[in-house]
Write a protein that holds these residues in place. Sequence first.
Motif, PDB file in Angstrom:
ATOM      1  N   ALA A   1      16.086   2.593 -31.976  1.00  0.00           N
ATOM      2  CA  ALA A   1      17.400   3.047 -31.642  1.00  0.00           C
ATOM      3  C   ALA A   1      18.441   2.241 -32.894  1.00  0.00           C
ATOM      4  N   ALA A   2      18.188   1.177 -32.983  1.00  0.00           N
ATOM      5  CA  ALA A   2      19.079   0.475 -33.872  1.00  0.00           C
ATOM      6  C   ALA A   2      18.976   1.084 -35.099  1.00  0.00           C
TER       7      ALA A   2
ATOM      8  N   ILE B   1      26.763   2.884 -36.325  1.00  0.00           N
ATOM      9  CA  ILE B   1      28.338   3.146 -35.543  1.00  0.00           C
ATOM     10  C   ILE B   1      28.903   2.076 -35.265  1.00  0.00           C
ATOM     11  N   GLU B   2      30.023   2.084 -34.760  1.00  0.00           N
ATOM     12  CA  GLU B   2      30.651   0.803 -34.377  1.00  0.00           C
ATOM     13  C   GLU B   2      30.592   0.434 -32.954  1.00  0.00           C
ATOM     14  N   VAL B   3      29.648  -0.123 -32.409  1.00  0.00           N
ATOM     15  CA  VAL B   3      29.383  -0.332 -31.085  1.00  0.00           C
ATOM     16  C   VAL B   3      29.987  -1.983 -30.828  1.00  0.00           C
ATOM     17  N   ASP B   4      30.149  -1.926 -29.546  1.00  0.00           N
ATOM     18  CA  ASP B   4      30.576  -3.226 -28.942  1.00  0.00           C
ATOM     19  C   ASP B   4      29.317  -4.036 -28.702  1.00  0.00           C
ATOM     20  N   PRO B   5      28.708  -5.019 -29.101  1.00  0.00           N
ATOM     21  CA  PRO B   5      27.732  -5.543 -28.730  1.00  0.00           C
ATOM     22  C   PRO B   5      27.599  -6.030 -27.463  1.00  0.00           C
ATOM     23  N   ALA B   6      28.804  -6.478 -26.734  1.00  0.00           N
ATOM     24  CA  ALA B   6      28.550  -6.821 -25.349  1.00  0.00           C
ATOM     25  C   ALA B   6      28.068  -5.526 -24.534  1.00  0.00           C
TER      26      ALA B   6
ATOM     27  N   VAL C   1      31.217   2.959 -25.432  1.00  0.00           N
ATOM     28  CA  VAL C   1      29.959   3.704 -24.839  1.00  0.00           C
ATOM     29  C   VAL C   1      29.036   2.371 -24.484  1.00  0.00           C
ATOM     30  N   ASN C   2      28.631   2.330 -23.274  1.00  0.00           N
ATOM     31  CA  ASN C   2      27.666   1.385 -22.813  1.00  0.00           C
ATOM     32  C   ASN C   2      26.153   2.038 -22.976  1.00  0.00           C
ATOM     33  N   PHE C   3      25.361   0.888 -23.522  1.00  0.00           N
ATOM     34  CA  PHE C   3      24.086   1.453 -24.100  1.00  0.00           C
ATOM     35  C   PHE C   3      23.119   0.647 -23.183  1.00  0.00           C
ATOM     36  N   TRP C   4      22.131   1.493 -22.128  1.00  0.00           N
ATOM     37  CA  TRP C   4      21.012   0.931 -21.528  1.00  0.00           C
ATOM     38  C   TRP C   4      19.667   1.421 -21.828  1.00  0.00           C
ATOM     39  N   TRP C   5      18.911   0.923 -21.609  1.00  0.00           N
ATOM     40  CA  TRP C   5      17.232   1.625 -21.984  1.00  0.00           C
ATOM     41  C   TRP C   5      16.575   1.766 -20.611  1.00  0.00           C
TER      42      TRP C   5
END
Length: 270
Positions: A91-92, A99-104, A69-73
């Motif tokens: 949000a963090a 959850i296990e997000v990809d920091p990139a 999942v890509n996260f933007w603001w």
Amino acid sequence: MRGNTRITVHPSFEVLAATTAARLITRLLDVQSERGEATVVLTGGSVGIATLKAVAESPARLAVNWSKVNFWWGDDRFVSADSPDRNHVQAAEALLDHIEVDPARVHVMKPADAGLDVAQAAAEYAEQLAAAALAEHRASDDYDGDAGAPLLPRFDVLLLGIGPDAHIASLFPEMAGIRTKDAAVVSVTNSPKPPPERVSLTLGTINSADEIWLVAAGSDKAGAVALALAGASPVQVPASGANGRSRTRWLVDEDAAAKVPGALIARLDA
């Protein structure tokens, strides 16, 4: 207001947050089943953060592959990186740390202590958007960006809160940001609510999203919701200008819907 606008009225703040969370999980699962990854643009505010907390607390969250999942603001306050006023920090704490997000894939707007001024931070975020869009273009034959327009990645869901003055993201009534049409991201130096400096997506960038969900709760939002749904000018009522490419959802509680005519609710809920 486009013909693909829908409104759902919820009995309380708590039900609104829980239902929006469930809807978001389902949408991410549907998109991932089609493309393998999904992209969401997050918002701050009481309902926005409560929704993320409800996602974190839902057993159904385990069905989502959060590493894809890509996260933007939509916007953030230009304050120090660890400030509790930062939408990213909130949000963090509410979701991303659980959850296990990809920091990139977590695209954060630069804070005030990153060595850039607010205009440079806005330009840097536009560069992040363009880089992501180019990566999508290389990976897909169906990229449909408009020639000459800012380069933008695909946004599957874009969440927006609404202020009592009908502002969305950090686009405020009658100010330069809501009038900006030639940029993907804008810097704000004189926000009418503190802090004064912010970074925000422009209305054009917001409206590039496949689905836009406007989430509002409380009687102080009732006037803004009613004016936006009545089709007021976006310059005076920024929320009225938010329209997703395939769908626009208004997700509100009963207090926020109090001034919307019942006939309009019935038509939009059909």
